[in-house]
Design a protein around this motif. Structure first.
Motif, PDB file in Angstrom:
ATOM      1  N   ALA A 101       0.945  -1.121  -0.087  1.00 17.65           N
ATOM      2  CA  ALA A 101       0.170   0.164  -0.081  1.00 17.65           C
ATOM      3  C   ALA A 101       0.864   1.218   0.086  1.00 17.65           C
ATOM      4  CB  ALA A 101      -0.846   0.073   1.108  1.00 17.65           C
ATOM      5  N   THR A 102       1.781   1.073   0.900  1.00 16.39           N
ATOM      6  CA  THR A 102       2.634   2.568   0.816  1.00 16.39           C
ATOM      7  C   THR A 102       3.498   2.801  -0.556  1.00 16.39           C
ATOM      8  OG1 THR A 102       4.605   1.116   1.706  1.00 16.39           O
ATOM      9  CG2 THR A 102       3.374   2.276   3.321  1.00 16.39           C
ATOM     10  N   ARG A 103       3.482   1.787  -1.364  1.00 14.87           N
ATOM     11  CA  ARG A 103       4.187   1.486  -2.829  1.00 14.87           C
ATOM     12  C   ARG A 103       2.983   2.560  -3.523  1.00 14.87           C
ATOM     13  NH1 ARG A 103       6.012  -3.967  -3.331  1.00 14.87           N
ATOM     14  NH2 ARG A 103       7.903  -3.587  -2.678  1.00 14.87           N
ATOM     15  N   TRP A 104       1.718   2.193  -3.566  1.00 17.14           N
ATOM     16  CA  TRP A 104       0.635   2.689  -4.231  1.00 17.14           C
ATOM     17  C   TRP A 104       0.519   4.213  -3.760  1.00 17.14           C
ATOM     18  CZ3 TRP A 104      -3.754  -0.879  -2.032  1.00 17.14           C
ATOM     19  CH2 TRP A 104      -3.287  -2.404  -2.232  1.00 17.14           C
ATOM     20  N   HIS A 105       0.907   4.578  -2.693  1.00 21.02           N
ATOM     21  CA  HIS A 105       0.885   6.056  -2.049  1.00 21.02           C
ATOM     22  C   HIS A 105       2.016   6.742  -2.611  1.00 21.02           C
ATOM     23  CE1 HIS A 105      -1.639   4.206   1.664  1.00 21.02           C
ATOM     24  NE2 HIS A 105      -2.274   4.122   0.653  1.00 21.02           N
ATOM     25  N   ARG A 106       3.075   6.278  -2.414  1.00 22.35           N
ATOM     26  CA  ARG A 106       4.292   6.828  -2.716  1.00 22.35           C
ATOM     27  C   ARG A 106       4.780   6.848  -4.168  1.00 22.35           C
ATOM     28  NH1 ARG A 106       7.333   4.449   2.446  1.00 22.35           N
ATOM     29  NH2 ARG A 106       6.105   5.724   4.075  1.00 22.35           N
ATOM     30  N   GLU A 107       4.856   5.959  -4.790  1.00 23.20           N
ATOM     31  CA  GLU A 107       5.476   5.754  -6.088  1.00 23.20           C
ATOM     32  C   GLU A 107       4.520   6.143  -7.220  1.00 23.20           C
ATOM     33  OE1 GLU A 107       6.960   1.681  -6.942  1.00 23.20           O
ATOM     34  OE2 GLU A 107       8.095   2.056  -5.030  1.00 23.20           O
ATOM     35  N   LEU A 108       2.841   5.775  -6.760  1.00 23.21           N
ATOM     36  CA  LEU A 108       1.970   5.958  -7.972  1.00 23.21           C
ATOM     37  C   LEU A 108       1.166   7.402  -7.435  1.00 23.21           C
ATOM     38  CD1 LEU A 108       0.825   2.650  -8.016  1.00 23.21           C
ATOM     39  CD2 LEU A 108       2.174   3.663  -9.691  1.00 23.21           C
ATOM     40  N   GLY A 109       1.459   7.877  -6.150  1.00 27.34           N
ATOM     41  CA  GLY A 109       0.767   9.204  -5.598  1.00 27.34           C
ATOM     42  C   GLY A 109      -0.683   9.125  -5.400  1.00 27.34           C
ATOM     43  N   HIS A 110      -1.068   7.845  -4.918  1.00 30.71           N
ATOM     44  CA  HIS A 110      -2.573   7.639  -4.629  1.00 30.71           C
ATOM     45  C   HIS A 110      -2.658   7.348  -3.113  1.00 30.71           C
ATOM     46  CE1 HIS A 110      -4.690   7.631  -8.608  1.00 30.71           C
ATOM     47  NE2 HIS A 110      -3.438   7.277  -8.993  1.00 30.71           N
ATOM     48  N   ASP A 111      -2.279   8.693  -2.449  1.00 31.88           N
ATOM     49  CA  ASP A 111      -2.068   8.271  -1.113  1.00 31.88           C
ATOM     50  C   ASP A 111      -3.551   8.138  -0.266  1.00 31.88           C
ATOM     51  OD1 ASP A 111      -2.939  11.207  -1.039  1.00 31.88           O
ATOM     52  OD2 ASP A 111      -0.945  11.756  -0.363  1.00 31.88           O
ATOM     53  N   GLU A 112      -4.590   8.227  -1.102  1.00 29.45           N
ATOM     54  CA  GLU A 112      -5.878   8.140  -0.466  1.00 29.45           C
ATOM     55  C   GLU A 112      -6.369   6.627  -0.315  1.00 29.45           C
ATOM     56  OE1 GLU A 112      -5.366   9.072  -3.452  1.00 29.45           O
ATOM     57  OE2 GLU A 112      -6.629   7.834  -4.766  1.00 29.45           O
ATOM     58  N   LEU A 113      -5.836   5.718  -1.178  1.00 29.33           N
ATOM     59  CA  LEU A 113      -6.140   4.427  -1.148  1.00 29.33           C
ATOM     60  C   LEU A 113      -5.923   3.776   0.255  1.00 29.33           C
ATOM     61  CD1 LEU A 113      -4.839   3.204  -4.687  1.00 29.33           C
ATOM     62  CD2 LEU A 113      -7.102   3.994  -4.061  1.00 29.33           C
ATOM     63  N   PHE A 114      -7.165   3.043   0.485  1.00 29.45           N
ATOM     64  CA  PHE A 114      -6.882   2.135   1.810  1.00 29.45           C
ATOM     65  C   PHE A 114      -6.358   0.746   1.576  1.00 29.45           C
ATOM     66  CE2 PHE A 114     -11.409   1.474   0.900  1.00 29.45           C
ATOM     67  CZ  PHE A 114     -11.760   0.147   0.938  1.00 29.45           C
ATOM     68  N   VAL A 115      -5.966   0.259   2.330  1.00 30.73           N
ATOM     69  CA  VAL A 115      -5.694  -1.388   2.411  1.00 30.73           C
ATOM     70  C   VAL A 115      -6.262  -1.958   3.214  1.00 30.73           C
ATOM     71  CG1 VAL A 115      -3.422  -1.585   3.336  1.00 30.73           C
ATOM     72  CG2 VAL A 115      -4.062  -3.389   1.593  1.00 30.73           C
ATOM     73  N   ALA A 116      -7.388  -3.215   3.084  1.00 35.56           N
ATOM     74  CA  ALA A 116      -7.873  -3.890   4.248  1.00 35.56           C
ATOM     75  C   ALA A 116      -7.257  -5.111   4.386  1.00 35.56           C
ATOM     76  CB  ALA A 116      -9.418  -3.845   3.787  1.00 35.56           C
ATOM     77  N   VAL A 117      -7.073  -5.358   5.613  1.00 33.55           N
ATOM     78  CA  VAL A 117      -6.512  -6.735   5.956  1.00 33.55           C
ATOM     79  C   VAL A 117      -7.395  -7.420   6.986  1.00 33.55           C
ATOM     80  CG1 VAL A 117      -4.327  -7.780   7.253  1.00 33.55           C
ATOM     81  CG2 VAL A 117      -4.071  -5.646   5.954  1.00 33.55           C
TER      82      VAL A 117
END
Ligand code: C2E
Ligand code: CA
Ligand code: CA
Ligand code: CA
Length: 275
Positions: A101-117
């Protein structure tokens, strides 16, 4: 008749032995499977119904057994739960999901996405979940509000004092707490007032029937209304048809997840989806 009964007994006993044996073997195979790279996470996208916007994804564990191929999570998670393996597997899943998830946030700039575990009942009872979550947040730099923990409705009933203080501590660390498979546990909605919960996921058995069973539609509508009155968000899981999506959206359901919207996919595939 006596003979048949005896044979019958022998048959069942052999079948039971085989089932136990299979289970023991699976437990042995599962031990170390993470370290050997046989386990991986896939992510199923979750969308906001009002505008079809992608809001996040649920992490789902996959096991590719070296000789038997893919093993269904419903089978191996149960083995992990009963054997206690989930107490090491659970934290590994949590960490891996936060890293993705931190990759989606940082590398792709989508820091609003949640990850559910998903968190199993045994992890809840083990007593160190809050600490594990705090450690993972610190190590990965994951934004706490973007981590959703999915607890089953039935796991949250029971030892209410322990659970309430655990959930309160999790809440303090900033993560969201969601109730999974909601509606199947018959716990009633009233005790939701007492536990700090951010949202509920309506079990797919209700979603499957909303178009043909008026009782399921009524129950689903009641769950949505009650959850909203308590300030919670509602996800419908297992949405397989456009008709289900439409009727749930009409009833005010907030988010949706299911094969009609998107199958579970690798972190890389999800990254392509968000572009
Ligand atoms: P769940 O938490 O209710 O996860 C949703 C399940 O529904 C997933 O099955 C998903 O692939 C499936 N699904 C999604 N959309 C649809 C749909 O439209 N129709 C139908 N029929 N099914 C749909 P999966 O991946 O086989 O996982 C089964 C269960 O195993 C999960 O149910 C969860 O309870 C457990 N599980 C999976 N991964 C983990 C994990 O990392 N930790 C723990 N503790 N449990 C896990
Ligand atoms: Ca779940
Ligand atoms: Ca579920
Ligand atoms: Ca029904």
């Amino acid at each position: 008749a006596k003979l048949a009964g005896k044979n019958c007994y022998r048959f069942y006993s052999r079948a039971m032995d085989q089932a136990v044996e299979r289970r023991v073997r699976m437990e042995q195979d599962l031990r170390g499977a993470w370290e050997r790279g046989e386990l991986s996470l896939v992510y199923q996208p979750v969308f906001r119904m009002a505008d079809n916007r992608l809001l996040g994804a649920e992490a789902l564990l996959r096991w590719k057994h070296p000789t038997q191929g893919m093993v269904a999570p419903s089978i191996f998670i149960e083995v992990a739960e009963q054997s206690g393996l989930i107490e090491t597997l659970g934290p590994a899943v949590l960490r891996a999901a936060c890293i993705d998830a931190t990759r989606w946030h940082r590398e792709l700039g989508h820091d609003e996405l949640f990850v559910a575990v998903n968190v199993s009942p045994r992890q809840l009872r083990a007593g160190n979940l809050a600490r594990q979550v705090e450690d993972v947040l610190r190590e990965t730099g994951m934004a706490p509000r973007r981590l959703h923990l999915e607890l089953t409705e039935t796991a949250v009933i029971g030892d209410e004092l322990h659970i309430s203080s655990l959930l309160a501590r999790l809440r303090t660390s900033g993560v969201q707490v969601w109730l999974d498979d909601f509606g199947t546990g018959f716990s009633g909605l009233s005790h939701l007032r007492r536990v700090p919960i951010d949202g509920v996921k309506i079990d797919r058995s209700f979603v499957a029937d909303v178009l043909r069973d008026p009782d399921d539609l009524a129950l689903t509508t009641a769950i949505i209304a009650m959850a909203h009155s308590l300030g919670m968000t509602v996800v419908a899981e297992g949405v397989e048809q456009e008709g289900q999506f439409e009727v749930l959206r009409e009833r005010g359901c907030d988010l949706a997840q299911g094969y009609w919207l998107g199958h579970p996919m690798s972190s890389q595939e999800l990254a392509r989806l968000i572009g």
